[in-house]
Write an enzyme that holds these catalytic residues in place. Sequence first.
Site, PDB file in Angstrom:
ATOM      1  N   GLU A 128       1.165  -0.967  -0.078  1.00  0.00           N
ATOM      2  CA  GLU A 128       0.505  -0.106  -0.166  1.00  0.00           C
ATOM      3  C   GLU A 128       0.680   1.586   0.109  1.00  0.00           C
ATOM      4  OE1 GLU A 128      -2.815   1.317  -0.689  1.00  0.00           O
ATOM      5  OE2 GLU A 128      -4.076   0.930   1.243  1.00  0.00           O
ATOM      6  N   THR A 181      -4.882   9.165  -4.008  1.00  0.00           N
ATOM      7  CA  THR A 181      -4.060   9.114  -3.205  1.00  0.00           C
ATOM      8  C   THR A 181      -3.584  10.155  -2.951  1.00  0.00           C
ATOM      9  OG1 THR A 181      -4.989   7.423  -2.608  1.00  0.00           O
ATOM     10  CG2 THR A 181      -3.617   8.358  -0.861  1.00  0.00           C
TER      11      THR A 181
HETATM   12  N1  HSE Z   1      -7.000   7.075   4.737  1.00  0.00           N
HETATM   13  C1  HSE Z   1      -6.566   7.534   3.333  1.00  0.00           C
HETATM   14  C2  HSE Z   1      -6.991   8.875   2.580  1.00  0.00           C
HETATM   15  C3  HSE Z   1      -7.504   6.540   2.970  1.00  0.00           C
HETATM   16  O1  HSE Z   1      -7.823   9.251   2.798  1.00  0.00           O
HETATM   17  O2  HSE Z   1      -6.314   9.051   2.195  1.00  0.00           O
HETATM   18  C4  HSE Z   1      -6.777   6.218   0.919  1.00  0.00           C
HETATM   19  O3  HSE Z   1      -7.944   5.529   0.341  1.00  0.00           O
END
Ligand code: HSE
Length: 306
Positions: A128, A181
């Site tokens: 990830e 992201t």
């Molecule tokens: N918690 C992470 C974000 C999840 O919101 O950046 C990314 O899928």
Amino acid sequence: MNEIKLFSPATVANVSCGFDVLGFCLDTIGDEMIIRKTDKKGIHITKVAGFDLPLQTELNVAGVSAIAIYDAAQPDFGFEIEIYKNIKPGSGVGSSSASASGSVFGINELLGRPYSNLELVKFAMKGEALASQSEHADNIAPGIYGGFTLVKSISPLEILELPCPDDLYAVILHPQIEIKTADARALLPKEIPLQDAITQWSNVGSLVHALHTNDYQLLSRSLNDVVIEPHRCALIPGFNDVKNTAIGNGALGCGISGSGPSIFSICKGESTAKSVAATIEILYSKTEIPFEIYISKINTQGIKIL
Ligand code: HSE
């Protein structure tokens, strides 16, 4: 067992108020993977179908997480991995996490399950991190454990499994635009006002209580994000209209799935979920953006062996 075929589900991270800590697992969207033992040592990705992702092990999230468990276990054989991707990368429903989690889950099964779910999350986080350039486990944990999870801490890693009321369904709208992201994280403020922090941690606490007590109305009042959503919602065309439509048609709450662009709505009962999906479909058809809509019961099992 020399070969395993599995379904690695999509997941919704953050769940409005729980940025980087809360997540839940979906049932109807996910990738499939086939993993088999080979005499040749090492990890080899032999096929990626569905989307154009690297076959080179070190550049593929499933490969990187597989190397992490492989290096820990040091077996005297290797593994080859076929990946059939259905979850579009950058869709906001944990595409990279499904790949990263699926490979470690499958290898662990073929090794005779030496590692716990918590250890699998640690291995999967390596993959990830390659995709999102940050260490977060809020997609990986619900994929591996199923249901709702809360990442209490990443160092040391501590995952809490939360109960899931029986009648919860998610509606996922996936506008076909890509949000990375890393980009969606880069626009977040480093500091937040104290009053927003108070509202947010109150909502996280009450959401967890609502799951424990099957209190759908409290769950609804807790699905509120005053910290992240105001900064990210502008990345998703029509976000506020979708949210108002979903809640106006009976959804308990609606928010950005992970870092977007997918939008999740949580509903009590399948018929409400269907009617929310139908009204969102009518609304979003008025935009120029191609989209997909899914309805999914919350998946309490997580990754499934096929
Ligand atoms: N918690 C992470 C974000 C999840 O919101 O950046 C990314 O899928």
